[in-house]
Each structure stands twice: as C-alpha cells, then as structure tokens.
Design a protein around this motif. Sequence first.
Motif, mmCIF file in Angstrom:
data_model
loop_
_atom_site.group_PDB
_atom_site.id
_atom_site.type_symbol
_atom_site.label_atom_id
_atom_site.label_comp_id
_atom_site.label_asym_id
_atom_site.label_seq_id
_atom_site.Cartn_x
_atom_site.Cartn_y
_atom_site.Cartn_z
ATOM 1 N N SER A 1 -0.420 -5.981 -9.749
ATOM 2 C CA SER A 1 0.991 -6.248 -9.999
ATOM 3 C C SER A 1 1.397 -5.588 -11.309
ATOM 4 O O SER A 1 0.550 -5.187 -12.111
ATOM 5 C CB SER A 1 1.270 -7.757 -10.039
ATOM 6 O OG SER A 1 0.538 -8.387 -11.072
ATOM 7 N N PHE B 1 5.160 -0.755 -4.526
ATOM 8 C CA PHE B 1 4.294 -0.724 -3.353
ATOM 9 C C PHE B 1 2.838 -0.628 -3.776
ATOM 10 O O PHE B 1 2.476 0.249 -4.562
ATOM 11 C CB PHE B 1 4.652 0.451 -2.448
ATOM 12 C CG PHE B 1 3.812 0.539 -1.212
ATOM 13 C CD1 PHE B 1 4.117 -0.229 -0.104
ATOM 14 C CD2 PHE B 1 2.714 1.382 -1.166
ATOM 15 C CE1 PHE B 1 3.341 -0.160 1.044
ATOM 16 C CE2 PHE B 1 1.931 1.458 -0.028
ATOM 17 C CZ PHE B 1 2.244 0.682 1.083
ATOM 18 N N ILE C 1 -0.412 0.812 -7.626
ATOM 19 C CA ILE C 1 0.941 0.322 -7.402
ATOM 20 C C ILE C 1 1.909 1.375 -7.918
ATOM 21 O O ILE C 1 1.794 1.839 -9.048
ATOM 22 C CB ILE C 1 1.159 -1.057 -8.079
ATOM 23 C CG1 ILE C 1 2.549 -1.605 -7.746
ATOM 24 C CG2 ILE C 1 0.930 -0.988 -9.579
ATOM 25 C CD1 ILE C 1 2.698 -3.086 -8.113
ATOM 26 N N ASN C 2 2.857 1.788 -7.071
ATOM 27 C CA ASN C 2 3.768 2.842 -7.473
ATOM 28 C C ASN C 2 4.962 2.275 -8.230
ATOM 29 O O ASN C 2 5.074 1.069 -8.435
ATOM 30 C CB ASN C 2 4.187 3.703 -6.271
ATOM 31 C CG ASN C 2 5.066 2.964 -5.273
ATOM 32 O OD1 ASN C 2 5.590 1.885 -5.539
ATOM 33 N ND2 ASN C 2 5.246 3.575 -4.113
ATOM 34 N N SER D 1 -1.477 -0.666 -2.834
ATOM 35 C CA SER D 1 -2.517 -0.374 -1.865
ATOM 36 C C SER D 1 -3.878 -0.595 -2.512
ATOM 37 O O SER D 1 -3.997 -0.607 -3.735
ATOM 38 C CB SER D 1 -2.394 1.052 -1.321
ATOM 39 O OG SER D 1 -2.485 2.007 -2.368
#
Length: 116
Positions: free
Chosen positions: A70, A56, A51-52, A58
């Motif tokens: 999360s 976002f 998660i960036n 993936s």
Amino acid sequence: QVRLVESGGGLVQPGGSLRLSCAASGIAFSSYAMNWARQFPGKQRELVAQINSGGFASYADTVKGRFTISRDDAKNMVFLQMNSLQPEDTAVYYCNARLNSWWEYWGQGTQVTVSS
C-alpha cells in the motif's frame, strides 16, 4: 538527494506478521511506481510486490494472498504488510521507486528473519 529508507524488519516466529515501511524523499513520490524486492543470501534479488501511481497492486506468486502493498502519497511512504510468514521468507527486503524507464532508486534494505 534521493533517499529511500526502509524500517520495520526484525525477527518473527513462523506464522507471524510484520509490517515494513519505506520513507521516500527527493522524488515526486506520487508519480512513481513503488516496489518491494527481497534478496536471499547468495541469490539474485527478486521482486515481491509493486503498486503503480494509480494504486493498482500486483504480487509474486510466492507471496500472493499473504502480503499486501500500500502507499500513502501524502506522507511519501509505501508499506508492505506481511502475514503468515514462513522461514522461506527470510531475506533482506528492499524498497524501490521507478518512473518509466528513466529513473530508478533503491533503499539500503531491512533484514527480515522468520525463525522459532
């Protein structure tokens, strides 16, 4: 001192769920991409989810639809919700923090065992 501390691992039956947590300190957490990776005995570590800094997410194909990553920037924490667990998911799970190509840190890992 940079620290990533995983928790929440343990023994769960096939089909069950588990929620892993990673608490970070010593970094500007909200600027980092956060990842979960796992390592099977005798095998190379593999990325599971990322998660960036913008939120976002993936996933690896092997966990897509079952796992959810999360983050809570106010608490400097990242989570991995794991559902529909199978014996093939048994591994040591590691928390990873990465900022561009310059900075990367790893936690010590937490054992997840899926068995009846």
